[in-house]
Motif scaffolding. Structure first.
Motif, PDB file in Angstrom:
ATOM      1  N   ALA A  99      45.845  51.984 -32.659  1.00  0.00           N
ATOM      2  CA  ALA A  99      46.359  52.433 -33.959  1.00  0.00           C
ATOM      3  C   ALA A  99      45.974  51.492 -35.097  1.00  0.00           C
ATOM      4  CB  ALA A  99      47.884  52.561 -33.900  1.00  0.00           C
ATOM      5  N   LEU A 100      45.589  50.255 -34.777  1.00  0.00           N
ATOM      6  CA  LEU A 100      45.338  49.278 -35.834  1.00  0.00           C
ATOM      7  C   LEU A 100      44.124  49.593 -36.715  1.00  0.00           C
ATOM      8  CD1 LEU A 100      46.302  45.875 -34.183  1.00  0.00           C
ATOM      9  CD2 LEU A 100      47.539  47.178 -35.918  1.00  0.00           C
ATOM     10  N   PRO A 101      43.029  50.168 -36.189  1.00  0.00           N
ATOM     11  CA  PRO A 101      41.919  50.506 -37.093  1.00  0.00           C
ATOM     12  C   PRO A 101      42.334  51.386 -38.262  1.00  0.00           C
ATOM     13  CG  PRO A 101      41.163  50.598 -34.834  1.00  0.00           C
ATOM     14  CD  PRO A 101      42.648  50.375 -34.777  1.00  0.00           C
ATOM     15  N   ARG A 102      43.338  52.224 -38.063  1.00  0.00           N
ATOM     16  CA  ARG A 102      43.847  53.036 -39.175  1.00  0.00           C
ATOM     17  C   ARG A 102      44.394  52.137 -40.274  1.00  0.00           C
ATOM     18  NH1 ARG A 102      48.276  56.583 -36.933  1.00  0.00           N
ATOM     19  NH2 ARG A 102      49.310  54.562 -36.790  1.00  0.00           N
ATOM     20  N   LEU A 103      45.112  51.086 -39.868  1.00  0.00           N
ATOM     21  CA  LEU A 103      45.623  50.119 -40.832  1.00  0.00           C
ATOM     22  C   LEU A 103      44.472  49.388 -41.510  1.00  0.00           C
ATOM     23  CD1 LEU A 103      47.772  48.215 -42.118  1.00  0.00           C
ATOM     24  CD2 LEU A 103      47.588  46.836 -40.024  1.00  0.00           C
ATOM     25  N   PHE A 104      43.475  48.972 -40.725  1.00  0.00           N
ATOM     26  CA  PHE A 104      42.341  48.241 -41.297  1.00  0.00           C
ATOM     27  C   PHE A 104      41.614  49.093 -42.339  1.00  0.00           C
ATOM     28  CE2 PHE A 104      42.020  46.056 -36.895  1.00  0.00           C
ATOM     29  CZ  PHE A 104      43.118  45.267 -37.210  1.00  0.00           C
ATOM     30  N   ALA A 105      41.456  50.376 -42.050  1.00  0.00           N
ATOM     31  CA  ALA A 105      40.791  51.267 -43.001  1.00  0.00           C
ATOM     32  C   ALA A 105      41.608  51.390 -44.282  1.00  0.00           C
ATOM     33  CB  ALA A 105      40.576  52.640 -42.370  1.00  0.00           C
ATOM     34  N   GLN A 106      42.915  51.476 -44.131  1.00  0.00           N
ATOM     35  CA  GLN A 106      43.791  51.571 -45.299  1.00  0.00           C
ATOM     36  C   GLN A 106      43.675  50.315 -46.160  1.00  0.00           C
ATOM     37  OE1 GLN A 106      47.869  52.349 -44.267  1.00  0.00           O
ATOM     38  NE2 GLN A 106      48.636  52.027 -46.339  1.00  0.00           N
ATOM     39  N   LEU A 107      43.658  49.150 -45.511  1.00  0.00           N
ATOM     40  CA  LEU A 107      43.532  47.897 -46.253  1.00  0.00           C
ATOM     41  C   LEU A 107      42.160  47.791 -46.916  1.00  0.00           C
ATOM     42  CD1 LEU A 107      45.220  45.411 -43.744  1.00  0.00           C
ATOM     43  CD2 LEU A 107      46.205  46.378 -45.827  1.00  0.00           C
ATOM     44  N   ALA A 108      41.118  48.221 -46.207  1.00  0.00           N
ATOM     45  CA  ALA A 108      39.767  48.144 -46.764  1.00  0.00           C
ATOM     46  C   ALA A 108      39.647  48.983 -48.029  1.00  0.00           C
ATOM     47  CB  ALA A 108      38.742  48.594 -45.724  1.00  0.00           C
TER      48      ALA A 108
END
Length: 214
Positions: free
Chosen positions: A51-60
């Protein structure tokens, strides 16, 4: 909602207390409170939650820098690490990472609990000194990786230059052999001479032979 009605939040927006966080709360907290940079050290790449890549994309999308160091292993194309890279994170592999930890804006650290009983839970450590120390380790590892990469490139160029000099080629012919401009070749020669502490090309060649470089 009436003025007297209160709403229970999963955490306080400015909560800096120590606490254990499961993934949903961690993801929400990082999404709302990370403003400049998120560092991720993962000794075991397989423990990066899908699930963390979703967070990384949001932060990016908010121009937050997401930088990940992970342990040995080549992630597959559909792995969370590959997805993190596709989302804009910087992902690098390194051996010898001792722990799983995230650092938010260099002021708060989140450390994974060992053992199956705490799988998916991290301890929030709201101590700037601890966070800065972990971030410093992260930076040092990145500098070492950069130096190794730079050194590998220098060694490759150095060998080519020394072979050209040893063959007695003129700058024009050497540059043509190496597919370089004459100016670039001369600059590389100067770099080799500096590393060998040589004041002439002849001295550089002799010193390279003495060191066993050619």
């Amino acid at each position: 909602m009436s003025p007297n009605t209160s709403r229970t939040l999963p955490f306080k927006p400015a909560d800096h207390s120590a606490a254990q966080l499961g993934l949903p709360l961690l993801e929400l907290e990082l999404a709302e409170q990370t403003h400049a940079e998120l560092l991720v050290l993962s000794a075991e790449p397989e423990r990066i939650h899908p699930a963390l890549p979703r967070l990384f994309a949001q932060l990016a999308r908010r121009r937050v820098a997401v930088r990940i160091l992970h342990g040995p292993g080549r992630p597959g194309r559909t792995s969370p690490l590959a997805q993190a890279w596709q989302a804009g994170a910087t992902v690098r592999a390194v051996t010898g990472l001792p722990y799983q930890v995230l650092v938010r804006d260099r002021v708060v650290a989140y450390v994974a609990h060992p053992g199956p009983a705490h799988t998916g839970r991290l301890e929030r450590i709201p101590h700037p000194v601890v966070a800065a120390s972990v971030a410093g380790v992260f930076d040092t590892i990145c500098h070492i990786l950069d130096d190794r990469r730079s050194g590998a490139h220098e060694d490759e160029g150095q060998d080519e230059v020394l072979r050209a000099l040893d063959d007695g080629l003129t700058d024009d012919r050497a540059a043509a052999r190496l597919h370089l401009s004459k100016r670039t070749f001369a600059r590389r020669v100067a770099g080799v001479m500096e590393r060998l502490n040589a004041t002439s090309r002849f001295q550089a060649g002799a010193e390279a032979v003495r060191r066993g470089w050619i």
